[in-house]
Design an enzyme around this catalytic site. Structure first.
Site, PDB file in Angstrom:
ATOM      1  N   ALA A  69       1.025  -1.103   0.055  1.00 27.52           N
ATOM      2  CA  ALA A  69      -0.069   0.011  -0.049  1.00 27.52           C
ATOM      3  C   ALA A  69       0.839   1.290   0.061  1.00 27.52           C
ATOM      4  CB  ALA A  69      -0.919   0.182   1.210  1.00 27.52           C
ATOM      5  N   GLY A  85       0.319  -4.906   0.998  1.00 24.58           N
ATOM      6  CA  GLY A  85      -0.690  -4.952  -0.133  1.00 24.58           C
ATOM      7  C   GLY A  85      -0.498  -5.595  -1.248  1.00 24.58           C
ATOM      8  N   GLU A  92      -0.825  -9.028  -0.640  1.00 22.62           N
ATOM      9  CA  GLU A  92      -2.217  -9.289  -0.184  1.00 22.62           C
ATOM     10  C   GLU A  92      -3.162  -9.375  -1.563  1.00 22.62           C
ATOM     11  OE1 GLU A  92      -2.301  -6.233   2.742  1.00 22.62           O
ATOM     12  OE2 GLU A  92      -3.032  -7.528   4.304  1.00 22.62           O
ATOM     13  N   GLU A 103       4.389  -5.116   7.505  1.00 15.74           N
ATOM     14  CA  GLU A 103       3.633  -4.052   8.059  1.00 15.74           C
ATOM     15  C   GLU A 103       4.116  -3.649   9.451  1.00 15.74           C
ATOM     16  OE1 GLU A 103       2.287  -6.346   6.100  1.00 15.74           O
ATOM     17  OE2 GLU A 103       0.701  -5.245   4.811  1.00 15.74           O
TER      18      GLU A 103
HETATM   19  N1  COA Z   1       4.551   3.189  -0.598  1.00 15.54           N
HETATM   20  C1  COA Z   1       5.141   4.075  -1.107  1.00 15.54           C
HETATM   21  N2  COA Z   1       6.054   4.166  -2.081  1.00 15.54           N
HETATM   22  C2  COA Z   1       6.858   3.291  -1.938  1.00 15.54           C
HETATM   23  C3  COA Z   1       6.581   2.080  -1.551  1.00 15.54           C
HETATM   24  C4  COA Z   1       5.277   2.056  -0.936  1.00 15.54           C
HETATM   25  N3  COA Z   1       5.047   0.944  -0.190  1.00 15.54           N
HETATM   26  N4  COA Z   1       7.477   1.085  -1.747  1.00 15.54           N
HETATM   27  C5  COA Z   1       8.433   1.740  -2.614  1.00 15.54           C
HETATM   28  N5  COA Z   1       8.023   2.841  -2.673  1.00 15.54           N
HETATM   29  C6  COA Z   1       8.788   4.151  -3.545  1.00 15.54           C
HETATM   30  C7  COA Z   1      10.047   4.884  -2.558  1.00 15.54           C
HETATM   31  O1  COA Z   1       9.590   5.592  -1.764  1.00 15.54           O
HETATM   32  C8  COA Z   1      10.878   5.151  -3.698  1.00 15.54           C
HETATM   33  O2  COA Z   1      10.195   6.482  -4.215  1.00 15.54           O
HETATM   34  P1  COA Z   1      11.308   7.765  -4.283  1.00 15.54           P
HETATM   35  O3  COA Z   1      12.039   7.453  -5.557  1.00 15.54           O
HETATM   36  O4  COA Z   1      10.104   8.766  -4.812  1.00 15.54           O
HETATM   37  O5  COA Z   1      11.928   7.889  -3.245  1.00 15.54           O
HETATM   38  C9  COA Z   1      10.693   4.201  -4.914  1.00 15.54           C
HETATM   39  O6  COA Z   1       9.214   3.785  -4.795  1.00 15.54           O
HETATM   40  C10 COA Z   1      11.576   3.162  -5.131  1.00 15.54           C
HETATM   41  O7  COA Z   1      11.884   2.420  -3.901  1.00 15.54           O
HETATM   42  P2  COA Z   1      13.177   2.166  -3.131  1.00 15.54           P
HETATM   43  O8  COA Z   1      12.810   2.157  -1.453  1.00 15.54           O
HETATM   44  O9  COA Z   1      13.976   3.404  -3.462  1.00 15.54           O
HETATM   45  O10 COA Z   1      13.872   1.063  -3.895  1.00 15.54           O
HETATM   46  P3  COA Z   1      14.638  -0.115  -3.126  1.00 15.54           P
HETATM   47  O11 COA Z   1      15.145  -0.950  -4.184  1.00 15.54           O
HETATM   48  O12 COA Z   1      15.781   0.754  -2.392  1.00 15.54           O
HETATM   49  O13 COA Z   1      13.985  -0.884  -2.023  1.00 15.54           O
HETATM   50  C11 COA Z   1      11.869  -1.963  -1.302  1.00 15.54           C
HETATM   51  C12 COA Z   1      12.933  -1.743  -2.426  1.00 15.54           C
HETATM   52  C13 COA Z   1      10.739  -2.771  -1.759  1.00 15.54           C
HETATM   53  C14 COA Z   1      12.788  -2.909  -0.527  1.00 15.54           C
HETATM   54  C15 COA Z   1      11.582  -0.803  -0.582  1.00 15.54           C
HETATM   55  O14 COA Z   1      10.919   0.106  -1.574  1.00 15.54           O
HETATM   56  C16 COA Z   1      10.471  -0.954   0.565  1.00 15.54           C
HETATM   57  O15 COA Z   1      10.777  -1.355   1.651  1.00 15.54           O
HETATM   58  N6  COA Z   1       9.231  -0.514   0.333  1.00 15.54           N
HETATM   59  C17 COA Z   1       8.005  -0.585   1.435  1.00 15.54           C
HETATM   60  C18 COA Z   1       7.631  -1.885   1.394  1.00 15.54           C
HETATM   61  C19 COA Z   1       6.487  -2.049   2.505  1.00 15.54           C
HETATM   62  O16 COA Z   1       6.731  -1.622   3.676  1.00 15.54           O
HETATM   63  N7  COA Z   1       5.166  -2.328   2.052  1.00 15.54           N
HETATM   64  C20 COA Z   1       4.266  -2.400   3.144  1.00 15.54           C
HETATM   65  C21 COA Z   1       3.474  -1.242   3.085  1.00 15.54           C
HETATM   66  S1  COA Z   1       2.253  -1.572   4.111  1.00 15.54           S
END
Ligand code: COA
Length: 260
Positions: free
Chosen positions: A66, A112, A115, A135
């Site tokens: 999400a 999400g 999910e 989460e």
């Molecule tokens: N919500 C909003 N933005 C998200 C996102 C999310 N769930 N997951 C990734 N993004 C965005 C990042 O903020 C980044 O945006 P920016 O370039 O404007 O800063 C972009 O997507 C790329 O992500 P980034 O974190 O730079 O990539 P990465 O390869 O370093 O890491 C992940 C990849 C998936 C490990 C990391 O993005 C992450 O942990 N995301 C969140 C996962 C999460 O907690 N999901 C559950 C949500 S309830």
């Protein structure tokens, strides 16, 4: 409806819905959830669509969760509504569609994203896929059905560990857990999804819809799945597909199901 966050394509009986926010790793914001609802609803009602495939654009993510930026300032009330509305509009909605939905998991499927994949009828993955429900690392719990569907698919103990650690599992572990049915190289993922869809399409779409209902009944509170099976089994006998399927068998030819 014009879509800004997803792409849809219908060909050869398959509607492919691609979540298309690659710069945000296809994170599910409110607009994307609304668009997905409409796209799934439309595909489910479309007589030319026999199977729906859902995937993410790019090579890195199915859906990374999400959209965290949207709910960071939410109140208790907002949070409850977010989960309730999302479950109704997308996750429960997808699970209960009569048209088969295959999730082709092509990278990160987190929160999400996992999910959504779990709401699909089954999942296949590319070998770079990583799955998890992170989460609790954000101070929340899965809110789009994750605490219910993950234990159904992988068992309670594995689900507890995945949720508590907020960790990610790789594609082979997901295969071993039964979370995905097949793992292939990324370039083979969509061809495999299409090949499986082709096998599904040879069969009666009416019977498949009823089978989905009966299987889902096993996971629905207060519903006796065996009773649903009996009811839907009986209803099949009144369909043109049943007449064609049995007639074709007795005439030693391939069935040409009318889908009614
Ligand atoms: N919500 C909003 N933005 C998200 C996102 C999310 N769930 N997951 C990734 N993004 C965005 C990042 O903020 C980044 O945006 P920016 O370039 O404007 O800063 C972009 O997507 C790329 O992500 P980034 O974190 O730079 O990539 P990465 O390869 O370093 O890491 C992940 C990849 C998936 C490990 C990391 O993005 C992450 O942990 N995301 C969140 C996962 C999460 O907690 N999901 C559950 C949500 S309830």
């Amino acid at each position: 409806m014009n879509f800004e966050n997803i792409l849809t394509n219908t060909a050869n009986g398959i509607t492919t819905i691609t979540i298309n926010r690659p710069s945000k790793l296809n994170a599910l914001n409110k607009a994307t959830i609304t668009e997905l609802h409409h796209a799934f609803d439309h595909a489910n009602k479309d007589i030319d669509t026999k199977v729906i495939i859902v995937t993410g654009s790019g090579e890195k993510a199915f859906v990374a969760g999400a959209d965290i930026s949207e709910f960071a300032n939410f109140t208790v009330e907002n949070g409850g509504k977010l989960a309730a509305l999302g479950q109704e509009m997308l996750f429960d909605f997808v699970q209960n569609l009569q048209t088969p939905v295959i999730a082709a998991v092509n990278g990160f499927a987190l929160g999400g994203g996992l999910e959504l994949a779990m709401a699909a009828h089954f999942r296949i993955a590319s070998d770079n896929a990583k799955m998890g429900l992170p989460e609790v690392s954000l101070g929340v719990i899965p809110g789009y059905g994750g605490t219910q569907r993950l234990p159904q698919l992988v068992g309670k103990g594995r689900a507890m560990e995945m949720v508590m650690t907020a960790g990610m599992i790789d594609a082979d572990t997901a295969l071993n857990y039964g979370l995905v049915n097949h793992v292939v190289a990324l370039e083979e993922l969509m061809p495999l999804a299409q090949k499986i869809a082709g096998k599904i399409m040879r069969n009666s779409s009416v019977a498949i819809g009823k089978a989905i209902q009966a299987i889902n009944a096993n996971y629905t509170d207060g519903v006796n799945g065996f009773d649903i099976e009996i009811k839907e089994f009986g209803a099949c006998f009144g369909t043109a597909d049943f007449k064609e399927g049995t007639t074709a068998f007795l005439e030693k030819r391939k069935a040409d199901f009318p889908g009614k």
